[in-house]
Scaffold this motif. Structure first.
Motif, PDB file in Angstrom:
ATOM      1  N   VAL A  94       0.978  -1.233  -0.229  1.00  0.00           N
ATOM      2  CA  VAL A  94      -0.060   0.201   0.018  1.00  0.00           C
ATOM      3  C   VAL A  94       0.782   1.122   0.003  1.00  0.00           C
ATOM      4  O   VAL A  94       0.541   2.168  -0.791  1.00  0.00           O
ATOM      5  CB  VAL A  94      -0.803  -0.054   1.113  1.00  0.00           C
ATOM      6  CG1 VAL A  94      -1.539   1.347   1.222  1.00  0.00           C
ATOM      7  CG2 VAL A  94      -2.088  -1.050   0.968  1.00  0.00           C
ATOM      8  N   ALA A 119      -0.412   3.817   6.496  1.00  0.00           N
ATOM      9  CA  ALA A 119      -0.287   2.363   6.184  1.00  0.00           C
ATOM     10  C   ALA A 119       1.137   1.873   7.256  1.00  0.00           C
ATOM     11  O   ALA A 119       0.760   0.755   7.567  1.00  0.00           O
ATOM     12  CB  ALA A 119       0.032   2.009   4.815  1.00  0.00           C
ATOM     13  N   LEU A 224      -4.243  -1.090   3.828  1.00  0.00           N
ATOM     14  CA  LEU A 224      -5.219  -0.252   3.013  1.00  0.00           C
ATOM     15  C   LEU A 224      -6.117   0.387   3.804  1.00  0.00           C
ATOM     16  O   LEU A 224      -6.601   1.542   3.488  1.00  0.00           O
ATOM     17  CB  LEU A 224      -5.695  -1.467   1.986  1.00  0.00           C
ATOM     18  CG  LEU A 224      -6.639  -0.669   0.931  1.00  0.00           C
ATOM     19  CD1 LEU A 224      -6.043   0.469   0.253  1.00  0.00           C
ATOM     20  CD2 LEU A 224      -7.219  -1.790  -0.022  1.00  0.00           C
TER      21      LEU A 224
END
Length: 239
Positions: A94, A119, A224
């Protein structure tokens, strides 16, 4: 700038070699990590690169902490925690995507840096809460039912592990603040990291326990979720 990139490439290559030599990453994992590190630097500068390094160092240290105890309890990871490419992508995929967005849309670089931070805050929170919670936890509970459960099971949390997770998210938020200053966005990163860790536990208690998804998928989804949450919160406070 050219000399900086050459120095960066040298440092990343040295880190790759060292991680392979110390058996922290497989060759594939090291190559994957090195490419992501360079991508993060191009997209978000030293901030993204150092947050990735902090996650890797803290996560590796937590995984190796009281390793013999984890072996005895049946909680130690395979191959002494040596990470493969899929695990690197699960935790840093991510942030890598956010770095690509920063390269494609330079005007959104600050936002993308926040997404990277959120993240990595979630990934660090998850790793520390799991690894240290298994060592120091005294009571373990199912994250949804809050019934007592077994140490090390998917979706199981402890007070000690939760505190370690908060500390992990705070470490990344603090590093983020070193580059951006003390703004409300630091609190967004901290909150997103903690919430992403909780989301990880929920996925573990449901889909992962039923073997619908793997641990790598859970790790990717929690990062995410944290990045999307941070983006949503920034929109709400008109970042």
């Amino acid at each position: 700038m050219y000399s900086t990139k050459i120095l960066l490439i040298g440092c990343v290559c040295a880190g790759m070699f060292l991680s392979i030599y110390l058996r922290k990453l497989t060759v594939g994992g090291a190559v994957c990590g090195g490419l992501i590190a360079f991508l993060l630097f191009l997209g978000t500068g030293f901030a993204g690169l150092l947050m990735m390094a902090a996650f890797f160092i803290l996560g590796t240290a937590a995984s190796q902490w009281r390793h013999q105890f984890k072996i005895v309890m049946g909680l130690a990871e395979a191959d002494k925690g040596q990470r493969v490419a899929s695990q690197v992508l699960a935790n840093a995929g991510v942030p890598a995507l956010a770095a690509v967005l920063a390269l494609c849309f330079p005007s959104q670089r600050e936002l993308c840096t926040v997404l990277v931070a959120a993240a990595f805050a979630s990934a660090t929170s998850d790793t520390l809460s799991s690894e240290l919670g298994n060592v120091y936890g005294s009571r373990f509970y199912h994250v949804l039912s809050w019934q007592k459960d077994s140490r090390g099971e998917n979706g199981v949390v402890s007070l000690e592990g939760s505190i370690a997770g908060i500390a992990g998210s705070a470490a990344i938020a603090l590093l983020f603040a070193c580059f951006t200053g003390w703004t409300p966005v630091v609190a967004v990163v901290l909150l997103a990291g903690i919430t992403g860790n909780v989301f990880d536990s929920v996925l573990g208690a449901t889909l992962e326990r039923k073997r619908f998804i793997s641990n790598d998928t859970v790790n990717f989804l929690n990062t995410l979720f944290a990045a999307l949450l941070a983006g949503g919160l920034l929109s709400a406070i008109d970042f």
